[in-house]
Design an enzyme around this catalytic site. Sequence first.
Site, PDB file in Angstrom:
ATOM      1  N   GLY A  10       0.839  -1.197   0.000  1.00 25.51           N
ATOM      2  CA  GLY A  10       0.000   0.000   0.000  1.00 25.51           C
ATOM      3  C   GLY A  10       0.871   1.244   0.000  1.00 25.51           C
ATOM      4  O   GLY A  10       1.927   1.261   0.626  1.00 25.51           O
ATOM      5  N   GLU A  74       1.803  -7.720  -3.655  1.00 25.48           N
ATOM      6  CA  GLU A  74       2.175  -9.051  -4.172  1.00 25.48           C
ATOM      7  C   GLU A  74       2.340  -9.920  -2.932  1.00 25.48           C
ATOM      8  O   GLU A  74       3.446 -10.087  -2.406  1.00 25.48           O
ATOM      9  CB  GLU A  74       3.479  -8.907  -4.973  1.00 25.48           C
ATOM     10  N   GLY A 110       6.384  -2.321   3.575  1.00 26.43           N
ATOM     11  CA  GLY A 110       5.889  -2.616   4.912  1.00 26.43           C
ATOM     12  C   GLY A 110       6.141  -4.074   5.260  1.00 26.43           C
ATOM     13  O   GLY A 110       7.018  -4.733   4.674  1.00 26.43           O
ATOM     14  N   GLY A 112       4.651  -7.082   4.775  1.00 33.14           N
ATOM     15  CA  GLY A 112       4.625  -8.143   3.753  1.00 33.14           C
ATOM     16  C   GLY A 112       5.838  -8.032   2.846  1.00 33.14           C
ATOM     17  O   GLY A 112       6.517  -9.034   2.554  1.00 33.14           O
ATOM     18  N   ASP A 135       0.836   2.630   9.138  1.00 30.35           N
ATOM     19  CA  ASP A 135       0.449   1.886  10.343  1.00 30.35           C
ATOM     20  C   ASP A 135       1.506   1.938  11.452  1.00 30.35           C
ATOM     21  O   ASP A 135       1.199   1.586  12.590  1.00 30.35           O
ATOM     22  CB  ASP A 135       0.162   0.418   9.989  1.00 30.35           C
ATOM     23  N   MET A 177      -7.595   3.947   9.762  1.00 26.60           N
ATOM     24  CA  MET A 177      -6.980   2.704   9.272  1.00 26.60           C
ATOM     25  C   MET A 177      -6.200   1.995  10.376  1.00 26.60           C
ATOM     26  O   MET A 177      -5.866   2.594  11.396  1.00 26.60           O
ATOM     27  CB  MET A 177      -6.104   2.983   8.062  1.00 26.60           C
ATOM     28  N   GLU A 230      -9.842   0.441  12.395  1.00 26.67           N
ATOM     29  CA  GLU A 230     -10.728  -0.447  11.609  1.00 26.67           C
ATOM     30  C   GLU A 230     -10.658  -1.887  12.114  1.00 26.67           C
ATOM     31  O   GLU A 230     -11.582  -2.669  11.905  1.00 26.67           O
ATOM     32  CB  GLU A 230     -10.392  -0.368  10.121  1.00 26.67           C
ATOM     33  N   ARG A 271     -23.343   9.093  14.473  1.00 34.74           N
ATOM     34  CA  ARG A 271     -22.904   9.156  13.077  1.00 34.74           C
ATOM     35  C   ARG A 271     -21.507   8.548  12.950  1.00 34.74           C
ATOM     36  O   ARG A 271     -20.744   8.520  13.912  1.00 34.74           O
ATOM     37  CB  ARG A 271     -22.833  10.605  12.585  1.00 34.74           C
TER      38      ARG A 271
HETATM   39  O1  F6P Z   1      -1.121  -1.198   5.507  1.00 31.42           O
HETATM   40  C1  F6P Z   1      -1.583   0.044   5.207  1.00 31.42           C
HETATM   41  C2  F6P Z   1      -3.073   0.082   5.093  1.00 31.42           C
HETATM   42  O2  F6P Z   1      -3.361   1.414   4.789  1.00 31.42           O
HETATM   43  C3  F6P Z   1      -3.875  -0.412   6.287  1.00 31.42           C
HETATM   44  O3  F6P Z   1      -3.929   0.460   7.369  1.00 31.42           O
HETATM   45  C4  F6P Z   1      -5.212  -0.643   5.626  1.00 31.42           C
HETATM   46  O4  F6P Z   1      -5.984  -1.527   6.378  1.00 31.42           O
HETATM   47  C5  F6P Z   1      -4.836  -1.201   4.307  1.00 31.42           C
HETATM   48  O5  F6P Z   1      -3.540  -0.703   4.016  1.00 31.42           O
HETATM   49  C6  F6P Z   1      -5.770  -0.888   3.172  1.00 31.42           C
HETATM   50  O6  F6P Z   1      -5.317  -1.528   2.036  1.00 31.42           O
HETATM   51  P1  F6P Z   1      -5.841  -1.314   0.558  1.00 31.42           P
HETATM   52  O7  F6P Z   1      -5.127  -0.120   0.008  1.00 31.42           O
HETATM   53  O8  F6P Z   1      -5.446  -2.552  -0.143  1.00 31.42           O
HETATM   54  O9  F6P Z   1      -7.309  -1.078   0.619  1.00 31.42           O
END
Ligand code: F6P
Length: 353
Positions: A10, A74, A110, A112, A135, A177, A230, A271
Amino acid sequence: MKVGILTSGGDCQALNAAMRGVAKTLFNKCPGVKIIGIEDGYRGMIYGRFHEMSGEDFSGILTKGGTILGTAREPFKHIREIGEDGLDKVKSMEDFYRRNKLDCLVVLGGNGSIKTASLLSSRGLNVVVLPKTIDNDIFGTDMTFGFMSAVDVAVNAIDCIHTTAASHSRVFIVEVMGHKTGHLALNAGIAGGADIILLPEIPYKIEKIIAKIEEREKAGHHFTIVVAAEGAVSMDDLRLSKKQLKLRREKMPVSFELAAQIRLMSGKDVRVTIPGHTQRGGSPDAYDRILSSRLGAAAAGFIIEKKFGVLAALTGSKITPVPLEEVAGKLKNVDVLSDEVMEAKALGICFGD
Ligand code: F6P
């Protein structure tokens, strides 16, 4: 010297700033160096998508969000599988490295991406990694670039919500996030003056949340701001398997589930706001520009000194090389007993526990 560089996983703010830091330092210190920009993360190595980059390519990108090289996920769990196209991805990446006579591969990634980088390193490729993610959950480094900029975006959203929540005497849930870790929720929550912060690391009880809302009502504060990661989980969620919880969250994000419960149990108007991918977008803030530039310069130094198989990590105020095998596969969770959490509790912030 020939150095390949890629951005993987990401995106986040300061990816370009970090690449600029690596490139500027290499161009300054290693006359004749060639930099190969690998497109769309590891896919560029697998499918041979790349181009040579000059100093001009890195000019004017310090403040630019996203990544000029493109990125892709990937997943590591599939990296050793032969794909439908019959490709052995790991072998393709090794072949790419050797065919292009690279002396080093720089990965901005990151968790992965670090696992894949570590695998490539164990197969003899010279790899240096820079820690990127909003993160801030990479083990071995105090801070990742992207994180503080994302905190800023989330705080801006919380600030905007504060005024409207107060005007309407509503409960607002701002879902930020962070699936596995709550660093972003914790920091954005503290900076945004949240009343309740919910993290994946601290399972919450809905009764505690309702009690906090009622306590505020009694004190004359008719609105409440909840900042939830989340990946926040309730005590009840702990009874579900990982798969069951994933399916449930795909149907309904935690914030909507919470909103329905709070509405029912407190009778308050509730909300939800989800800033989502805005948290990864836009220009890096000053902190991230500095951190990513420093990491880039230090990573280039590691390449020159032939310190390979390492993550350029922030350790206190220094950038140090941490071996990839000490980092790969580990997650840096919020320490629930840390001073930061204790101080937040001392401020009166409820964590639902
Ligand atoms: O790892 C970074 C991150 O932004 C996470 O906080 C989030 O859950 C995820 O990527 C969202 O991923 P994608 O861009 O695949 O929706």
